[in-house]
Structure formats: C-alpha cells, structure tokens
Design a protein around this motif. Sequence first.
Motif, PDB file in Angstrom:
ATOM      1  N   ASP A   1      -6.850  -3.548  12.774  1.00 36.58           N
ATOM      2  CA  ASP A   1      -7.728  -4.438  12.343  1.00 36.58           C
ATOM      3  C   ASP A   1      -6.783  -5.625  11.934  1.00 36.58           C
ATOM      4  N   LEU A   2      -7.376  -6.791  11.967  1.00 36.36           N
ATOM      5  CA  LEU A   2      -6.834  -8.023  11.696  1.00 36.36           C
ATOM      6  C   LEU A   2      -6.337  -7.931  10.224  1.00 36.36           C
ATOM      7  N   PHE A   3      -4.878  -8.288   9.746  1.00 34.05           N
ATOM      8  CA  PHE A   3      -4.635  -7.955   8.658  1.00 34.05           C
ATOM      9  C   PHE A   3      -4.792  -9.370   7.738  1.00 34.05           C
ATOM     10  N   ARG A   4      -5.268  -9.194   6.615  1.00 34.19           N
ATOM     11  CA  ARG A   4      -5.386 -10.335   5.554  1.00 34.19           C
ATOM     12  C   ARG A   4      -4.820  -9.973   4.438  1.00 34.19           C
ATOM     13  N   GLN A   5      -3.561 -10.584   3.837  1.00 33.46           N
ATOM     14  CA  GLN A   5      -2.759 -10.429   2.766  1.00 33.46           C
ATOM     15  C   GLN A   5      -3.612 -10.500   1.357  1.00 33.46           C
ATOM     16  N   GLU A   6      -3.515  -9.658   0.373  1.00 28.12           N
ATOM     17  CA  GLU A   6      -4.136  -9.659  -0.977  1.00 28.12           C
ATOM     18  C   GLU A   6      -3.698 -11.089  -1.608  1.00 28.12           C
ATOM     19  N   SER A   7      -4.845 -11.666  -2.077  1.00 25.37           N
ATOM     20  CA  SER A   7      -5.024 -13.087  -2.295  1.00 25.37           C
ATOM     21  C   SER A   7      -3.964 -13.331  -3.529  1.00 25.37           C
ATOM     22  N   SER A   8      -4.059 -12.777  -4.603  1.00 25.99           N
ATOM     23  CA  SER A   8      -3.095 -12.945  -5.667  1.00 25.99           C
ATOM     24  C   SER A   8      -1.681 -12.546  -5.190  1.00 25.99           C
ATOM     25  N   PHE A   9      -1.257 -11.605  -4.265  1.00 24.48           N
ATOM     26  CA  PHE A   9       0.191 -11.425  -3.892  1.00 24.48           C
ATOM     27  C   PHE A   9       0.613 -12.641  -2.922  1.00 24.48           C
ATOM     28  N   HIS A  10      -0.265 -12.983  -2.181  1.00 23.61           N
ATOM     29  CA  HIS A  10       0.008 -14.243  -1.514  1.00 23.61           C
ATOM     30  C   HIS A  10       0.282 -15.474  -2.173  1.00 23.61           C
ATOM     31  N   TYR A  11      -0.619 -15.985  -3.175  1.00 23.69           N
ATOM     32  CA  TYR A  11      -0.305 -16.971  -4.096  1.00 23.69           C
ATOM     33  C   TYR A  11       1.197 -16.716  -4.863  1.00 23.69           C
ATOM     34  N   LEU A  12       1.485 -15.420  -5.012  1.00 27.56           N
ATOM     35  CA  LEU A  12       2.661 -15.374  -5.946  1.00 27.56           C
ATOM     36  C   LEU A  12       4.091 -15.527  -5.103  1.00 27.56           C
ATOM     37  N   PHE A  13       3.837 -14.884  -3.967  1.00 26.11           N
ATOM     38  CA  PHE A  13       5.181 -14.674  -3.176  1.00 26.11           C
ATOM     39  C   PHE A  13       4.949 -15.342  -1.746  1.00 26.11           C
ATOM     40  N   GLY A  14       3.716 -15.582  -1.356  1.00 28.37           N
ATOM     41  CA  GLY A  14       3.568 -16.489   0.353  1.00 28.37           C
ATOM     42  C   GLY A  14       4.056 -15.401   1.353  1.00 28.37           C
ATOM     43  N   VAL A  15       3.904 -14.083   1.018  1.00 28.88           N
ATOM     44  CA  VAL A  15       4.255 -13.242   2.054  1.00 28.88           C
ATOM     45  C   VAL A  15       3.068 -12.865   2.976  1.00 28.88           C
ATOM     46  N   LYS A  16       3.311 -12.794   4.191  1.00 26.94           N
ATOM     47  CA  LYS A  16       2.022 -12.571   5.041  1.00 26.94           C
ATOM     48  C   LYS A  16       2.056 -11.085   5.592  1.00 26.94           C
ATOM     49  N   GLU A  17       3.420 -10.364   5.615  1.00 24.81           N
ATOM     50  CA  GLU A  17       3.399  -9.044   6.185  1.00 24.81           C
ATOM     51  C   GLU A  17       2.666  -8.003   5.187  1.00 24.81           C
ATOM     52  N   PRO A  18       1.965  -7.111   6.009  1.00 16.95           N
ATOM     53  CA  PRO A  18       1.646  -5.844   5.297  1.00 16.95           C
ATOM     54  C   PRO A  18       2.510  -4.855   4.513  1.00 16.95           C
ATOM     55  N   ASP A  19       1.821  -4.292   3.728  1.00 14.69           N
ATOM     56  CA  ASP A  19       2.774  -3.031   3.073  1.00 14.69           C
ATOM     57  C   ASP A  19       3.742  -3.409   2.403  1.00 14.69           C
ATOM     58  N   THR A  20       3.585  -4.716   1.529  1.00 12.23           N
ATOM     59  CA  THR A  20       4.817  -5.048   0.703  1.00 12.23           C
ATOM     60  C   THR A  20       4.650  -5.087  -0.581  1.00 12.23           C
ATOM     61  N   TYR A  21       5.765  -4.863  -1.444  1.00 11.89           N
ATOM     62  CA  TYR A  21       5.686  -5.076  -2.838  1.00 11.89           C
ATOM     63  C   TYR A  21       6.524  -6.003  -3.420  1.00 11.89           C
ATOM     64  N   GLY A  22       6.318  -6.649  -4.721  1.00 14.62           N
ATOM     65  CA  GLY A  22       6.905  -7.746  -5.123  1.00 14.62           C
ATOM     66  C   GLY A  22       7.075  -7.341  -6.608  1.00 14.62           C
ATOM     67  N   CYS A  23       8.167  -7.905  -7.130  1.00 16.68           N
ATOM     68  CA  CYS A  23       8.488  -7.689  -8.449  1.00 16.68           C
ATOM     69  C   CYS A  23       9.007  -8.966  -9.118  1.00 16.68           C
ATOM     70  N   ILE A  24       8.411  -9.443 -10.276  1.00 15.74           N
ATOM     71  CA  ILE A  24       9.137 -10.366 -11.124  1.00 15.74           C
ATOM     72  C   ILE A  24       9.481 -10.022 -12.463  1.00 15.74           C
ATOM     73  N   ASP A  25      10.633 -10.323 -12.821  1.00 14.36           N
ATOM     74  CA  ASP A  25      11.080 -10.089 -14.131  1.00 14.36           C
ATOM     75  C   ASP A  25      10.532 -11.266 -15.174  1.00 14.36           C
ATOM     76  N   SER A  26       9.844 -11.086 -16.188  1.00 13.85           N
ATOM     77  CA  SER A  26       8.871 -11.905 -16.826  1.00 13.85           C
ATOM     78  C   SER A  26       9.847 -12.735 -17.714  1.00 13.85           C
ATOM     79  N   LYS A  27      11.161 -12.479 -18.002  1.00 18.47           N
ATOM     80  CA  LYS A  27      12.193 -13.210 -18.973  1.00 18.47           C
ATOM     81  C   LYS A  27      12.961 -14.126 -18.064  1.00 18.47           C
TER      82      LYS A  27
END
Length: 83
Positions: free
Chosen positions: A21-47
């Motif tokens: 199926d045509l992949f579409r990145q989760e909107s908030s994840f794309h906003y935060l990281f700009g990542v286009k690839e599927p099955d990816t995780y991101g982490c941000i240190d709040s401090k």
Amino acid sequence: NSLMLFEGGKSKLRDETDHEDLFRQESSFHYLFGVKEPDTYGCIDSKTGYTMLFFPRLPPSYATWMGKIKSLEFFKDHYKVDR
C-alpha cells in the motif's frame, strides 16, 4: 528531565501478494522530524532538545527489491538530528 518517544507510521503489506500500500507518514511525526520512511521512531529530550531517530534494521535482501539500504549516517545528516 524526560524523554519523549514518538512512533512514526507503520508500513502495511497485503497477505499473500507482492503489493505494498502507498505509505503516508503519521502527521505529527512528520511535523516533528520530517521523516518519510516507515517503521521509524523518534525521541526528544525535553530539557536539552537532543533528538534521536531509530530506523529498522533491514536484511540485505531488501536491497534486491527496494534499492540501496541507506546508512544511519545518511539519515542523521539528512534529517539533521543529533543521533
């Protein structure tokens, strides 16, 4: 000090077919990281704002059908994350 973990969109395959199926990145994840690839995780240190991305380990056979497997350094440079 806390870490925020974000899950990107998941790739989907139909059973017993070579159709993807045509992949579409989760909107908030794309906003935060700009990542286009599927099955990816991101982490941000709040401090500190330190950012990390986690990409799936792909088997060498992936390259036969989907093209060259990009290195972790490529993703770090491309998406401008700390790690």
